[in-house]
Design an enzyme around this catalytic site. Sequence first.
Site, PDB file in Angstrom:
ATOM      1  N   ASP A  92       0.833  -1.204   0.000  1.00  0.00           N
ATOM      2  CA  ASP A  92       0.000   0.000   0.000  1.00  0.00           C
ATOM      3  C   ASP A  92       0.859   1.241   0.000  1.00  0.00           C
ATOM      4  O   ASP A  92       0.588   2.192   0.717  1.00  0.00           O
ATOM      5  CB  ASP A  92      -0.891   0.013   1.254  1.00  0.00           C
ATOM      6  CG  ASP A  92      -1.655  -1.271   1.428  1.00  0.00           C
ATOM      7  OD1 ASP A  92      -1.675  -1.800   2.543  1.00  0.00           O
ATOM      8  OD2 ASP A  92      -2.239  -1.734   0.434  1.00  0.00           O
ATOM      9  N   SER A 139       2.063   6.942   0.293  1.00  0.00           N
ATOM     10  CA  SER A 139       1.367   6.042   1.209  1.00  0.00           C
ATOM     11  C   SER A 139      -0.083   6.042   0.762  1.00  0.00           C
ATOM     12  O   SER A 139      -0.759   7.063   0.808  1.00  0.00           O
ATOM     13  CB  SER A 139       1.459   6.536   2.651  1.00  0.00           C
ATOM     14  OG  SER A 139       0.491   5.888   3.440  1.00  0.00           O
ATOM     15  N   ARG A 140      -0.554   4.891   0.322  1.00  0.00           N
ATOM     16  CA  ARG A 140      -1.906   4.863  -0.246  1.00  0.00           C
ATOM     17  C   ARG A 140      -2.981   4.968   0.822  1.00  0.00           C
ATOM     18  O   ARG A 140      -4.148   5.108   0.520  1.00  0.00           O
ATOM     19  CB  ARG A 140      -2.101   3.581  -1.071  1.00  0.00           C
ATOM     20  CG  ARG A 140      -1.117   3.497  -2.219  1.00  0.00           C
ATOM     21  CD  ARG A 140      -1.402   2.363  -3.148  1.00  0.00           C
ATOM     22  NE  ARG A 140      -0.179   1.929  -3.822  1.00  0.00           N
ATOM     23  CZ  ARG A 140      -0.152   1.073  -4.839  1.00  0.00           C
ATOM     24  NH1 ARG A 140      -1.268   0.554  -5.285  1.00  0.00           N
ATOM     25  NH2 ARG A 140       0.983   0.733  -5.384  1.00  0.00           N
ATOM     26  N   VAL A 141      -2.574   4.878   2.076  1.00  0.00           N
ATOM     27  CA  VAL A 141      -3.559   5.071   3.150  1.00  0.00           C
ATOM     28  C   VAL A 141      -3.625   6.550   3.492  1.00  0.00           C
ATOM     29  O   VAL A 141      -4.681   7.096   3.757  1.00  0.00           O
ATOM     30  CB  VAL A 141      -3.171   4.236   4.391  1.00  0.00           C
ATOM     31  CG1 VAL A 141      -3.938   4.676   5.610  1.00  0.00           C
ATOM     32  CG2 VAL A 141      -3.395   2.766   4.108  1.00  0.00           C
TER      33      VAL A 141
END
Lengths: 74, 500
Positions: free
Chosen positions: B332, B357-359
Amino acid sequence: MSTPVTITTAIELSAKQLDSLAAQLTKKLGKIEVTAVVDPELIGGLKVRVGSREYDGSLQHKLNSVKQQLLAEW
Amino acid sequence: MSQTLADLVAKAEVSSTVSSVGEIFAFGDGIAQVRGLDDVQAGELIDVGNNQFGLALNLEKNQVGVVLLGDTRHLSAGSVVKRTGTILSIGVGDEILGRTINALGQPVDGKPQFPVEKQMLLERIAPGVMTRQSVTVPLQTGIKAIDAMIPIGRGQRELIIGDRATGKTAIALGTILNQADQNMICVYVSIGQKGSTLAQTKQILADRGAMDYTIIVAATAAEPAAQQFLAPYAGLAAAEYFLEQGKDVLIIYDDLTKHAQAYREISLLLRRPSGREAYPGDVFYLHSRLLERACRLNAKYGGGSITALPIIETQANDVSAFVPTNVISITDGQIYLETDLFNAGVKPAINVGLSVSRVGSSAQIKAMKQVAGTMKLDLAQYRELQAFAQFSSDLDDKTKTQLDRGTRVSSILKQGWDTPLKVEDQVVVIYAAVNGYLDAIRVDAIQDWERGYLEYIHSAYPELLSSIVKDLKITDETAEALKAAITSFNNIHPEWQQNG
């Protein structure tokens, strides 16, 4: 088609013992072809091998299993 | 003593057994080809005698390929091996914390076996969609650049990727050091590393008291390839033991490049067909099934989480090579480290542009979002301006101010690898930087300024920090008080101001 069976004992079996064993096995497995092997390492008892299944009733095996259990408890 | 021994012997259960056996007909390079073993299961442990085991990996029509997992000097062609009936698993218990184990779950730190409470399977299906929860709780790494712009949440997988000697392990270790009071259990899996490096790592963790909440899984370069292949799964099995108790776990795989190489070695010896870069066809699945088990479970399943920080080493910054692209697509997000930045003194050498950071900000406390919200964009604009300004001698004031601000913000992000900062400290430092309180400070004095500033806030204004910790955001009054604090601090230290 006869199934190859290997019987391993610590001392050589007499012909009578071998025949009676073979008869018992034939009842379960049908036509069999017996090979008798002598291996003093077994100390006592016997091992029967059919295909890839092995029945191990040797004293060596039983002593080993006692050893493993003692080591685990100690 | 002898009485106890006699008792034990009397109690011992002795019986004949039926087992499924096979015979080794070819043996070499750590692989044994076995005839027999008719009903063996894939991935089953095979007893090869002398308390050693192998893994049945190749199930073919007339033979089984068994990868050996230990000392095999007692084996030869004709040796008889037995099925154990158990799929590969390790014993885990609460007292595994602080211990170093190998890929088979055996302690290798010289201390006695810890009590085993549960057998955890090395290979498991990852938790399904309905058992999961989205990632919202931050994992504080203690590193400003990461917590501000590439925030990691509990349950996320974030890749640390870069060439050798760029500080990848340092980021991982720094994160472990920062988990001291974060209710986090850490697992550090060392794959294919030098024994001396691992010894140093252990020493650092022990000296800083991090071993109280850390488990080390060691499969150094001298271990057989099979153990290096299994080590990450063993670490994950230990992590899942704690996950099932509802705890949060951080697991670091250092590194997955060597893991893929060990798997390639075993696959080629098992004569499995090879593909790109001689890796076997399932090298993607090797990593995807490992990383998919890092998750955040919902309350019904305990609410625990496993956060994974895999490390990949690139060659000459090539992120488009086979294994790096595989792992980038699985995780992620990535933290991308560059040698050029490292050599230029930017440590941590994070390339903020390529890192993601895909979060993202779902995993940040509000206070951090307030100060660092636009920092990534500002730094990107600064870098473009910097490239442009190299060739221009006549700059207008606005551009100059932007450049000065950008230099100072970049400089404040530099940090020693072993000096993690609590999130409230990070917030007040970044607040000062993005709101222009550093503009009057000399660039070479920024590190000293930061040190002095934090000491000042801790001693004179600790209530500001505790209010940020309590409210998790910067209220208007906290902001006012902070502004006053920074101004007074700057007034006390004219020696760091630049002249003119």
